[in-house]
Design a protein around this motif. Structure first.
Motif, short mmCIF file in Angstrom:
data_model
loop_
_atom_site.label_atom_id
_atom_site.label_comp_id
_atom_site.label_asym_id
_atom_site.label_seq_id
_atom_site.Cartn_x
_atom_site.Cartn_y
_atom_site.Cartn_z
N SER A 41 0.85 -1.19 0.00
CA SER A 41 0.00 0.00 0.00
C SER A 41 0.89 1.24 0.00
O SER A 41 2.03 1.20 0.44
N GLY A 42 0.34 2.32 -0.51
CA GLY A 42 1.08 3.57 -0.53
C GLY A 42 1.85 3.82 -1.81
O GLY A 42 2.34 4.93 -2.04
N PHE A 43 1.99 2.81 -2.64
CA PHE A 43 2.59 2.98 -3.96
C PHE A 43 2.15 1.83 -4.86
O PHE A 43 1.73 0.79 -4.37
N SER A 44 2.29 2.03 -6.16
CA SER A 44 1.90 1.00 -7.11
C SER A 44 3.08 0.07 -7.36
O SER A 44 4.19 0.51 -7.58
N LEU A 45 2.78 -1.23 -7.36
CA LEU A 45 3.83 -2.22 -7.60
C LEU A 45 4.23 -2.33 -9.06
O LEU A 45 5.20 -3.01 -9.38
N GLU A 46 3.51 -1.67 -9.93
CA GLU A 46 3.69 -1.89 -11.36
C GLU A 46 5.12 -1.71 -11.83
O GLU A 46 5.58 -2.44 -12.70
N THR A 47 5.84 -0.76 -11.26
CA THR A 47 7.21 -0.51 -11.70
C THR A 47 8.25 -1.02 -10.72
O THR A 47 9.43 -0.73 -10.86
N TYR A 48 7.82 -1.78 -9.74
CA TYR A 48 8.74 -2.25 -8.70
C TYR A 48 9.04 -3.74 -8.83
O TYR A 48 8.20 -4.53 -9.30
N THR A 49 10.20 -4.10 -8.39
CA THR A 49 10.58 -5.50 -8.24
C THR A 49 10.24 -5.94 -6.81
O THR A 49 10.48 -5.19 -5.87
N ASP B 144 13.28 -25.20 -6.99
CA ASP B 144 12.79 -26.59 -6.99
C ASP B 144 11.51 -26.73 -6.17
O ASP B 144 10.67 -27.59 -6.47
N ARG B 145 11.35 -25.89 -5.14
CA ARG B 145 10.21 -26.05 -4.25
C ARG B 145 9.41 -24.76 -4.06
O ARG B 145 8.28 -24.80 -3.60
N PHE B 146 10.00 -23.63 -4.41
CA PHE B 146 9.35 -22.34 -4.19
C PHE B 146 8.98 -21.71 -5.54
O PHE B 146 9.72 -21.85 -6.51
N THR B 147 7.85 -20.99 -5.53
CA THR B 147 7.42 -20.28 -6.72
C THR B 147 7.00 -18.87 -6.34
O THR B 147 6.11 -18.68 -5.51
N ILE B 148 7.67 -17.90 -6.95
CA ILE B 148 7.32 -16.51 -6.71
C ILE B 148 6.40 -16.04 -7.83
O ILE B 148 6.53 -16.45 -8.98
N SER B 149 5.47 -15.16 -7.47
CA SER B 149 4.55 -14.61 -8.47
C SER B 149 4.08 -13.25 -7.99
O SER B 149 4.38 -12.83 -6.86
N ARG B 150 3.34 -12.58 -8.85
CA ARG B 150 2.83 -11.26 -8.49
C ARG B 150 1.53 -11.00 -9.22
O ARG B 150 1.27 -11.56 -10.28
N ASP B 151 0.73 -10.13 -8.63
CA ASP B 151 -0.49 -9.65 -9.26
C ASP B 151 -0.47 -8.13 -9.07
O ASP B 151 -0.88 -7.62 -8.02
N SER B 152 0.02 -7.44 -10.09
CA SER B 152 0.18 -5.99 -9.96
C SER B 152 -1.17 -5.29 -9.80
O SER B 152 -1.25 -4.26 -9.14
N ALA B 153 -2.21 -5.86 -10.39
CA ALA B 153 -3.54 -5.25 -10.26
C ALA B 153 -4.01 -5.25 -8.81
O ALA B 153 -4.72 -4.35 -8.37
N LYS B 154 -3.58 -6.27 -8.07
CA LYS B 154 -3.93 -6.37 -6.65
C LYS B 154 -2.85 -5.81 -5.75
O LYS B 154 -2.97 -5.86 -4.52
N ALA C 249 14.00 -15.22 -3.62
CA ALA C 249 13.64 -15.04 -5.02
C ALA C 249 13.18 -13.61 -5.25
O ALA C 249 12.84 -12.90 -4.30
N CYS C 250 13.17 -13.21 -6.51
CA CYS C 250 12.63 -11.90 -6.87
C CYS C 250 11.88 -12.02 -8.19
O CYS C 250 12.12 -12.95 -8.98
N ILE C 251 11.00 -11.06 -8.41
CA ILE C 251 10.23 -11.01 -9.66
C ILE C 251 10.07 -9.54 -10.05
O ILE C 251 9.69 -8.71 -9.22
N ASP C 252 10.39 -9.23 -11.30
CA ASP C 252 10.33 -7.83 -11.70
C ASP C 252 8.98 -7.51 -12.34
O ASP C 252 8.08 -8.34 -12.40
N ARG C 253 8.87 -6.30 -12.85
CA ARG C 253 7.58 -5.83 -13.35
C ARG C 253 7.13 -6.56 -14.60
O ARG C 253 5.96 -6.53 -14.95
N GLU C 254 8.08 -7.21 -15.27
CA GLU C 254 7.73 -8.00 -16.45
C GLU C 254 7.65 -9.48 -16.10
O GLU C 254 7.68 -10.33 -16.98
#
Length: 129
Positions: free
Chosen positions: A25-33, A65-75, A49-54
């Motif tokens: 909250s307080g900023f949009s994740l769209e341009t953040y890693t 092997d066991r972890f999966t990172i993801s993102r939902d910029s709309a949320k 792990a990390c995930i960028d805006r793309e």
């Protein structure tokens, strides 16, 4: 006010799964890693792990092997799905964010602590029988 709040931690038996969430909250994740980190008792905090805006992803070592990172910029939310959990995965898990610029935009996202500007308070994950 910039804020990252983790949730989804808890206690599970070895072999179990957890899904961590990081609501921003307080900023949009769209341009953040977004990055996930953990700190086990008596150990230094380490990147997971990390995930960028793309949605390009970088995992530390064999984490993928066991972890999966993801993102939902709309949320404005990041996630870490953790499967086949082991006792050594016990730690406080943190999410963090930074905004890449310049050449960073063309490089794999970073999982070093120093890259991140904003941090959550962490969520405890305990794996035991």
């Amino acid at each position: 006010q910039l804020q990252l709040v983790e949730s989804g931690g808890g206690w599970v038996q070895p072999g179990g799964s957890l899904r961590l969430s990081c609501v921003v909250s307080g900023f949009s994740l769209e341009t953040y890693t977004i990055g996930w980190f953990r700190q086990a008792p008596g150990k230094e905090r380490e990147g997971v792990a990390c995930i960028d805006r793309e949605s390009r992803i970088n995992y530390r070592g064999s984490m993928k092997d066991r972890f999966t990172i993801s993102r939902d910029s709309a949320k404005n939310t990041g996630y870490l799905q953790m499967n086949s959990l082991k006792p050594e995965d016990t730690a406080i898990y943190y999410c963090a964010a930074y905004r890449p610029s310049g050449l960073e935009l063309f490089r794999t996202c970073l999982i070093g602590l120093d890259a991140y500007d904003y941090w959550g308070q962490g969520t405890q994950v305990t794996i035991s029988s």
